[in-house]
Design a protein around this motif. Structure first.
Motif, mmCIF file in Angstrom:
data_model
loop_
_atom_site.group_PDB
_atom_site.id
_atom_site.type_symbol
_atom_site.label_atom_id
_atom_site.label_comp_id
_atom_site.label_asym_id
_atom_site.label_seq_id
_atom_site.Cartn_x
_atom_site.Cartn_y
_atom_site.Cartn_z
ATOM 1 N N LEU A 218 0.035 17.464 6.100
ATOM 2 C CA LEU A 218 1.044 17.329 6.855
ATOM 3 C C LEU A 218 0.857 16.560 8.129
ATOM 4 N N ASP A 219 -0.038 16.929 8.987
ATOM 5 C CA ASP A 219 -0.456 16.178 9.997
ATOM 6 C C ASP A 219 -0.533 14.435 9.659
ATOM 7 N N GLY A 220 -1.194 14.194 8.502
ATOM 8 C CA GLY A 220 -1.361 12.846 8.179
ATOM 9 C C GLY A 220 0.026 12.063 8.239
ATOM 10 N N LEU A 221 1.028 12.899 7.384
ATOM 11 C CA LEU A 221 2.475 12.330 7.216
ATOM 12 C C LEU A 221 3.017 12.254 8.415
ATOM 13 N N THR A 222 3.061 13.103 9.274
ATOM 14 C CA THR A 222 3.979 13.124 10.617
ATOM 15 C C THR A 222 3.344 12.101 11.424
ATOM 16 N N GLN A 223 2.099 11.830 11.396
ATOM 17 C CA GLN A 223 1.314 10.929 12.325
ATOM 18 C C GLN A 223 1.489 9.445 11.733
ATOM 19 N N GLY A 224 1.772 9.377 10.508
ATOM 20 C CA GLY A 224 1.949 7.954 9.921
ATOM 21 C C GLY A 224 0.776 7.481 9.122
ATOM 22 N N ARG A 225 -0.273 8.502 9.238
ATOM 23 C CA ARG A 225 -1.556 8.025 8.322
ATOM 24 C C ARG A 225 -1.222 8.211 6.935
ATOM 25 N N ALA B 141 6.656 15.131 -0.903
ATOM 26 C CA ALA B 141 7.143 15.240 0.427
ATOM 27 C C ALA B 141 6.972 13.809 1.226
ATOM 28 N N MET B 142 8.060 13.714 1.934
ATOM 29 C CA MET B 142 7.984 12.553 2.839
ATOM 30 C C MET B 142 8.669 12.527 4.152
ATOM 31 N N ARG B 143 8.441 11.699 4.980
ATOM 32 C CA ARG B 143 9.060 11.690 6.507
ATOM 33 C C ARG B 143 10.744 11.615 6.183
ATOM 34 N N ALA B 144 11.512 12.652 6.996
ATOM 35 C CA ALA B 144 12.996 12.398 6.673
ATOM 36 C C ALA B 144 13.375 11.251 7.136
ATOM 37 N N GLY B 145 14.305 10.302 6.402
ATOM 38 C CA GLY B 145 14.695 9.050 6.801
ATOM 39 C C GLY B 145 13.551 7.978 6.688
ATOM 40 N N ALA B 146 12.470 8.262 5.742
ATOM 41 C CA ALA B 146 11.579 7.198 5.450
ATOM 42 C C ALA B 146 12.232 5.867 4.945
ATOM 43 N N ALA B 147 11.650 4.752 5.592
ATOM 44 C CA ALA B 147 11.912 3.421 5.326
ATOM 45 C C ALA B 147 12.023 3.190 3.656
ATOM 46 N N ARG B 148 11.052 3.909 2.837
ATOM 47 C CA ARG B 148 10.848 3.672 1.326
ATOM 48 C C ARG B 148 11.527 4.790 0.698
ATOM 49 N N GLN B 149 12.518 5.532 1.378
ATOM 50 C CA GLN B 149 13.086 6.943 0.588
ATOM 51 C C GLN B 149 13.699 6.608 -0.720
ATOM 52 N N GLY B 150 14.135 5.325 -0.768
ATOM 53 C CA GLY B 150 14.698 5.042 -2.230
ATOM 54 C C GLY B 150 13.752 4.783 -3.340
ATOM 55 N N VAL C 162 0.842 -1.140 -0.034
ATOM 56 C CA VAL C 162 0.028 0.011 0.021
ATOM 57 C C VAL C 162 0.760 1.442 -0.200
ATOM 58 N N LEU C 163 0.434 2.203 -0.794
ATOM 59 C CA LEU C 163 1.069 3.426 -0.748
ATOM 60 C C LEU C 163 0.147 4.605 -0.641
ATOM 61 N N ARG C 164 0.024 5.370 0.839
ATOM 62 C CA ARG C 164 -0.849 6.284 0.980
ATOM 63 C C ARG C 164 -0.528 7.684 0.389
ATOM 64 N N ASP D 1 1.916 8.244 3.606
ATOM 65 C CA ASP D 1 3.263 7.996 3.246
ATOM 66 C C ASP D 1 3.775 9.077 2.379
ATOM 67 N N LEU D 2 3.210 9.565 1.655
ATOM 68 C CA LEU D 2 3.804 10.491 0.743
ATOM 69 C C LEU D 2 2.822 11.628 0.095
ATOM 70 N N LEU D 3 3.356 12.571 -0.069
ATOM 71 C CA LEU D 3 2.610 13.976 -0.216
ATOM 72 C C LEU D 3 2.980 14.400 -1.712
ATOM 73 N N LEU D 4 1.802 14.961 -2.244
ATOM 74 C CA LEU D 4 2.053 15.597 -3.516
ATOM 75 C C LEU D 4 1.588 17.052 -3.435
ATOM 76 N N LEU D 5 2.270 18.077 -3.266
ATOM 77 C CA LEU D 5 1.757 19.500 -2.796
ATOM 78 C C LEU D 5 2.859 20.685 -3.355
ATOM 79 N N ALA D 6 2.445 21.778 -2.908
ATOM 80 C CA ALA D 6 3.368 23.002 -3.206
ATOM 81 C C ALA D 6 4.262 23.170 -2.173
ATOM 82 N N VAL D 7 5.441 23.478 -2.511
ATOM 83 C CA VAL D 7 6.597 23.652 -1.348
ATOM 84 C C VAL D 7 7.080 25.334 -1.717
ATOM 85 N N PRO D 8 7.819 25.604 -0.878
ATOM 86 C CA PRO D 8 8.620 24.866 0.330
ATOM 87 C C PRO D 8 7.538 24.847 1.525
ATOM 88 N N LEU D 9 7.750 23.946 2.406
ATOM 89 C CA LEU D 9 6.967 23.832 3.603
ATOM 90 C C LEU D 9 7.547 24.266 4.846
#
Length: 323
Positions: A150-157, A291-300, A109-111, A159-167
């Motif tokens: 961003l709340d969903g990303l940091t809380q683990g709900r 955008a992803m969590r820094a050091g995400a397991a699926r970063q690669g 799954v990729l959320r 996995d990955l965001l598609l949005l405007a930056v910088p955050l």
């Protein structure tokens, strides 16, 4: 003090656990009812197999086999525990298979969270890419405003965001995809309709229509206006929940608005009462990224996904950002 009270006060010794090698040896003997055949099936020597089964019997403190000169029989307890041993081994095999699948990229799954001013225009590209290149990926899309994403990303709900930056959010890494210009959308009879050299300063006195509070595009539009020297008093009170409503208000003559280039074809194609105007270089723009969590397991995996998206989005009227 009685012996029973001494026993009650003494901590129990941890029970010895059978090893997987012992369980495999016993399961093989239970299946073949022959030590030689079982040893051959496991690719081990017959003495080693016999030793493993004996060790299991000692660990469990129960006789599992009845050994004769001609054949091997399961004891009543052995018949019962053979079923359990096989269940345990099957479960371990399933665990290893699941681990293999988890290591494989673009599976499971990729959320994905997407902002509303991106979703209608870029999701067709994302979905086509996933369908054609990553058929084993279970993509789940969530359309929300930036703060909720961003709340969903940091809380683990998510996995990955598609949005405007910088955050500018600690613990969140960005993978830039492209930059896109803003375009002025006007009524057909507006004095800026069709212009290709609009100075930013023209925004100072225009009746500008904006999205509701909470949309990052509203904040970006206000920043563009601020850079152009627009004052607070020049801002209109009319706003809308989505870009489609904004362009309808423009078509009705209530003002003008700013649209990102990726939204232009879809939104202005719904009305023949709309015109566009383009800013002189350098045009105001926004950057879209993953955008992803820094050091995400699926970063690669996410970095590969970003590269693939950049190639697909090179067909759009945008400036792709090198990874």
């Amino acid at each position: 003090m009685t012996s029973s009270s001494i026993t009650q006060g003494r901590p129990e010794r941890p029970r010895r656990q059978p090893s997987l090698a012992q369980l495999r040896a016993f399961a093989a003997v239970a299946e073949h009812l022959h030590f030689r055949d079982a040893a051959t099936a496991l690719g081990m020597s017959q003495p080693a197999l016999s030793s493993a089964v004996s060790a299991l019997e000692e660990t469990l403190d129960i006789q599992l086999l009845e050994r004769t000169t001609r054949k091997v029989l399961l004891s009543p307890a052995g018949e019962r525990l053979a079923v359990r041993a096989r269940t345990v081994l099957d479960a371990v095999g399933a665990l290893l298979e699941e681990a293999d699948a988890a290591r494989a990229p673009f599976t499971g799954v990729l959320r994905l969270g997407v902002i509303p001013t991106v979703a209608p225009y870029l999701l067709p590209i994302v979905l086509r890419l996933v369908r054609d290149s990553y058929p084993d990926l279970d993509l789940q899309v969530h359309e929300e405003q930036t703060s909720s994403l961003l709340d969903g990303l940091t809380q683990g709900r998510l996995d990955l965001l598609l949005l405007a930056v910088p955050l500018g959010v600690a613990g969140v890494s960005e993978l830039p995809l492209f930059d896109e210009d803003f375009v002025l959308v006007t009524p057909c009879d507006h004095w800026l309709a069709g212009r290709h050299d609009i100075p930013r300063e023209a925004l100072r006195e225009l009746d500008l229509l904006l999205l509701d509070e909470g949309h990052c595009l509203r904040d970006q539009a206000l920043e563009v206006c601020h850079d152009a020297g627009r004052t607070e008093g020049a801002q209109t009170t009319t706003s809308a929940a989505g870009l489609s409503t904004l362009v309808q208000l423009v078509g009705g003559g209530l003002g003008v608005t700013l649209l990102p280039r990726t939204a232009l074809r879809v939104e202005t194609g719904r009305s023949d009462r709309l015109a566009t105007g383009y800013f002189a270089e350098p045009a105001p723009s926004r950057r879209i990224a993953l955008a992803m969590r820094a050091g995400a397991a699926r970063q690669g995996e996410f970095e590969v996904f970003a590269d693939a998206l950049r190639k697909e989005m090179a067909r759009l009227p945008v400036r792709v950002v090198a990874g």
